[in-house]
Scaffold this motif. Structure first.
Motif, PDB file in Angstrom:
ATOM      1  N   ILE A   8     -25.582  83.466  17.907  1.00 35.56           N
ATOM      2  CA  ILE A   8     -25.510  82.008  18.042  1.00 35.56           C
ATOM      3  C   ILE A   8     -24.052  81.587  18.198  1.00 35.56           C
ATOM      4  O   ILE A   8     -23.202  81.935  17.377  1.00 35.56           O
ATOM      5  CB  ILE A   8     -26.115  81.309  16.816  1.00 35.56           C
ATOM      6  CG1 ILE A   8     -27.561  81.762  16.604  1.00 35.56           C
ATOM      7  CG2 ILE A   8     -26.059  79.796  16.982  1.00 35.56           C
ATOM      8  CD1 ILE A   8     -28.206  81.182  15.351  1.00 35.56           C
ATOM      9  N   GLY A   9     -23.770  80.842  19.259  1.00 37.85           N
ATOM     10  CA  GLY A   9     -22.412  80.347  19.458  1.00 37.85           C
ATOM     11  C   GLY A   9     -22.094  80.136  20.924  1.00 37.85           C
ATOM     12  O   GLY A   9     -22.970  80.171  21.786  1.00 37.85           O
ATOM     13  N   GLU A  10     -20.810  79.955  21.210  1.00 36.48           N
ATOM     14  CA  GLU A  10     -20.409  79.511  22.538  1.00 36.48           C
ATOM     15  C   GLU A  10     -20.500  80.591  23.612  1.00 36.48           C
ATOM     16  O   GLU A  10     -20.255  81.774  23.366  1.00 36.48           O
ATOM     17  CB  GLU A  10     -18.976  78.954  22.518  1.00 36.48           C
ATOM     18  CG  GLU A  10     -17.891  79.954  22.221  1.00 36.48           C
ATOM     19  CD  GLU A  10     -17.572  80.072  20.737  1.00 36.48           C
ATOM     20  OE1 GLU A  10     -16.553  80.692  20.412  1.00 36.48           O
ATOM     21  OE2 GLU A  10     -18.348  79.563  19.902  1.00 36.48           O
ATOM     22  N   ALA A  11     -20.889  80.138  24.797  1.00 36.74           N
ATOM     23  CA  ALA A  11     -20.759  80.907  26.032  1.00 36.74           C
ATOM     24  C   ALA A  11     -19.958  80.023  26.978  1.00 36.74           C
ATOM     25  O   ALA A  11     -20.315  78.862  27.190  1.00 36.74           O
ATOM     26  CB  ALA A  11     -22.122  81.242  26.623  1.00 36.74           C
ATOM     27  N   LEU A  12     -18.900  80.543  27.518  1.00 36.76           N
ATOM     28  CA  LEU A  12     -18.001  79.718  28.333  1.00 36.76           C
ATOM     29  C   LEU A  12     -17.374  80.562  29.431  1.00 36.76           C
ATOM     30  O   LEU A  12     -17.740  81.720  29.618  1.00 36.76           O
ATOM     31  CB  LEU A  12     -16.926  79.083  27.441  1.00 36.76           C
ATOM     32  CG  LEU A  12     -16.188  79.967  26.422  1.00 36.76           C
ATOM     33  CD1 LEU A  12     -15.142  80.847  27.093  1.00 36.76           C
ATOM     34  CD2 LEU A  12     -15.528  79.117  25.354  1.00 36.76           C
ATOM     35  N   VAL A  13     -16.446  79.965  30.138  1.00 39.86           N
ATOM     36  CA  VAL A  13     -15.706  80.694  31.169  1.00 39.86           C
ATOM     37  C   VAL A  13     -14.247  80.794  30.751  1.00 39.86           C
ATOM     38  O   VAL A  13     -13.603  79.787  30.440  1.00 39.86           O
ATOM     39  CB  VAL A  13     -15.822  80.002  32.541  1.00 39.86           C
ATOM     40  CG1 VAL A  13     -14.844  80.612  33.544  1.00 39.86           C
ATOM     41  CG2 VAL A  13     -17.248  80.120  33.067  1.00 39.86           C
ATOM     42  N   GLY A  29     -16.547  83.772  25.937  1.00 38.09           N
ATOM     43  CA  GLY A  29     -16.975  83.145  24.695  1.00 38.09           C
ATOM     44  C   GLY A  29     -17.270  84.239  23.691  1.00 38.09           C
ATOM     45  O   GLY A  29     -18.011  85.181  23.991  1.00 38.09           O
ATOM     46  N   SER A  30     -16.682  84.149  22.516  1.00 37.59           N
ATOM     47  CA  SER A  30     -16.793  85.234  21.544  1.00 37.59           C
ATOM     48  C   SER A  30     -18.230  85.638  21.235  1.00 37.59           C
ATOM     49  O   SER A  30     -18.593  86.817  21.367  1.00 37.59           O
ATOM     50  CB  SER A  30     -16.059  84.863  20.254  1.00 37.59           C
ATOM     51  OG  SER A  30     -16.209  85.856  19.268  1.00 37.59           O
ATOM     52  N   PRO A  31     -19.115  84.714  20.836  1.00 37.59           N
ATOM     53  CA  PRO A  31     -20.496  85.131  20.569  1.00 37.59           C
ATOM     54  C   PRO A  31     -21.190  85.701  21.798  1.00 37.59           C
ATOM     55  O   PRO A  31     -21.935  86.686  21.698  1.00 37.59           O
ATOM     56  CB  PRO A  31     -21.161  83.835  20.081  1.00 37.59           C
ATOM     57  CG  PRO A  31     -20.032  83.015  19.554  1.00 37.59           C
ATOM     58  CD  PRO A  31     -18.900  83.303  20.479  1.00 37.59           C
ATOM     59  N   ALA A  32     -20.959  85.092  22.964  1.00 37.06           N
ATOM     60  CA  ALA A  32     -21.567  85.616  24.191  1.00 37.06           C
ATOM     61  C   ALA A  32     -21.092  87.037  24.457  1.00 37.06           C
ATOM     62  O   ALA A  32     -21.875  87.893  24.894  1.00 37.06           O
ATOM     63  CB  ALA A  32     -21.233  84.712  25.371  1.00 37.06           C
ATOM     64  N   ASP A 243     -14.379  91.034  20.098  1.00 40.65           N
ATOM     65  CA  ASP A 243     -15.828  90.838  20.226  1.00 40.65           C
ATOM     66  C   ASP A 243     -16.530  92.163  20.498  1.00 40.65           C
ATOM     67  O   ASP A 243     -17.616  92.426  19.973  1.00 40.65           O
ATOM     68  CB  ASP A 243     -16.123  89.856  21.367  1.00 40.65           C
ATOM     69  CG  ASP A 243     -15.371  88.554  21.219  1.00 40.65           C
ATOM     70  OD1 ASP A 243     -15.213  88.083  20.071  1.00 40.65           O
ATOM     71  OD2 ASP A 243     -14.932  88.006  22.244  1.00 40.65           O
ATOM     72  N   SER A 244     -15.914  92.989  21.328  1.00 40.71           N
ATOM     73  CA  SER A 244     -16.485  94.299  21.618  1.00 40.71           C
ATOM     74  C   SER A 244     -16.457  95.194  20.390  1.00 40.71           C
ATOM     75  O   SER A 244     -17.389  95.975  20.158  1.00 40.71           O
ATOM     76  CB  SER A 244     -15.730  94.954  22.774  1.00 40.71           C
ATOM     77  OG  SER A 244     -15.830  94.162  23.940  1.00 40.71           O
ATOM     78  N   PHE A 245     -15.397  95.085  19.588  1.00 44.50           N
ATOM     79  CA  PHE A 245     -15.349  95.817  18.316  1.00 44.50           C
ATOM     80  C   PHE A 245     -16.503  95.354  17.420  1.00 44.50           C
ATOM     81  O   PHE A 245     -17.189  96.181  16.805  1.00 44.50           O
ATOM     82  CB  PHE A 245     -14.003  95.570  17.626  1.00 44.50           C
ATOM     83  CG  PHE A 245     -13.802  96.388  16.377  1.00 44.50           C
ATOM     84  CD1 PHE A 245     -12.999  97.515  16.399  1.00 44.50           C
ATOM     85  CD2 PHE A 245     -14.404  96.037  15.169  1.00 44.50           C
ATOM     86  CE1 PHE A 245     -12.802  98.277  15.243  1.00 44.50           C
ATOM     87  CE2 PHE A 245     -14.229  96.790  14.021  1.00 44.50           C
ATOM     88  CZ  PHE A 245     -13.421  97.919  14.064  1.00 44.50           C
ATOM     89  N   MET A 246     -16.733  94.048  17.377  1.00 46.60           N
ATOM     90  CA  MET A 246     -17.823  93.517  16.558  1.00 46.60           C
ATOM     91  C   MET A 246     -19.164  94.069  17.002  1.00 46.60           C
ATOM     92  O   MET A 246     -19.984  94.500  16.184  1.00 46.60           O
ATOM     93  CB  MET A 246     -17.834  91.986  16.664  1.00 46.60           C
ATOM     94  CG  MET A 246     -18.872  91.275  15.795  1.00 46.60           C
ATOM     95  SD  MET A 246     -18.381  91.105  14.082  1.00 46.60           S
ATOM     96  CE  MET A 246     -19.548  92.194  13.282  1.00 46.60           C
TER      97      MET A 246
END
Length: 307
Positions: A8-13, A29-32, A243-246
């Motif tokens: 859950i969270g932002e998806a952006l460019v 976007g971090s969650p995306a 984000d990829s580490f997460m």
């Protein structure tokens, strides 16, 4: 029942201004990025986001769906797609400015969810933060809760203002990943490892601190501490590395059978070797991401082919 990750969270460019003057649009976007990373690792990943049906929104949708991310219905109901302008320094490091709006579409919580992940901007913006916190609490009976503050001071405001909300999300989570830069911003002048140890005593089973290209450090609720060096690679840019580490960390814990509400006690008992394995897996994925442009995490097949 097939287990899924709900993000859950932002998806952006990301509008990336490179050091050589070129400008390129990358879906982000971090969650995306976390959802994308999990999907490329062959995990069932569902994203509840907030973007538009404009050209940039289509770029986001196509990018996510091409890798198998399922979008929660209503995720594309924003009037426009948010942007993050990333300016890259000569060493590949990025600074950001944002044009962002955030709401949370309706999501379904049930026992098919192995993990609910959230973080970054949407988890602190007034328009979406309360809804996200409520969903994290409601999902605890079904899923592991993971959180990455991924602080963005230019849009989140002053550390004193956002710190209580971040600390509440940390305390409500089972797995937390945070960068040393985030901790330094939240607690200026304090030792970052001491802050992470404190967080691990407030509720999470596992807190992992990343130190860029140097190492990652973890502490568990039982007091187990692990340090894992980062693989050394030529850095193109750092966009999406955390984000990829997460995503890799969650994938490693998933493979170890530690995700899902029914495994919460086992997660609190995680040993040093299992922690180290998950962190090394995550670090390897992040190293691949920084070696190429944009938030472009590897697939499971790529990882297997390079072992």
């Amino acid at each position: 029942m097939n287990q899924r990750a709900l993000v859950i969270g932002e998806a952006l460019v990301d509008v990336v201004h490179a050091a050589d003057g070129t400008v390129t649009d990358y879906p982000g976007g971090s969650p995306a990025n976390v959802a994308l990373g999990l999907a490329r690792l062959d995990r069932m990943a569902e994203l509840a986001a907030w973007f538009g049906t404009d050209e940039r929104g289509r770029l986001v949708r196509d990018h996510l769906e091409a890798s198998g991310v399922q979008l929660v219905p209503g995720s594309d109901h924003a009037e426009r797609t948010s942007t993050a302008v990333a300016t890259l320094a000569g060493d590949g490091g990025a600074t950001y400015t944002f044009d962002l709006t955030s709401q949370v579409p309706e999501v379904v919580l049930d026992d098919s969810i192995a993990v609910l992940h959230t973080g970054s901007i949407a988890a602190t913006l007034p328009s979406s933060a309360d809804a996200i916190a409520e969903l994290c609490e409601a999902a605890r009976e079904h899923a592991t809760i993971s959180y990455d503050p991924n602080a963005r001071p230019t849009i989140m405001g002053a550390a004193d203002q956002v710190r209580p909300r971040i600390e509440a999300l940390v305390a409500a989570a089972d797995v937390v990943k945070v960068s040393d830069e985030d901790v330094a911003w939240l607690y200026p002048g304090q030792d970052v490892t001491a802050a992470v140890r404190h967080w691990a005593a407030t509720g999470p089973a596992l807190v992992v601190l990343t130190r860029g290209g140097e190492e990652s450090f973890a502490v568990t609720s039982a007091g187990v501490e692990v340090t894992v060096p980062s693989p050394q690679v030529a850095v193109v840019d750092t966009v999406g590395a955390g984000d990829s580490f997460m995503a890799g960390l969650l994938d490693g814990l998933w493979s170890a059978g530690l995700l899902g509400a029914g495994h919460r006690e086992l997660l609190h008992q995680i040993d040093a070797q299992t922690t180290r394995d998950a962190m090394a897996h995550a670090a390897r994925i992040a190293a691949i991401v920084v070696s190429r442009a944009g938030a472009n995490p590897p697939t499971r097949r790529e990882l297997e082919d390079t072992e």
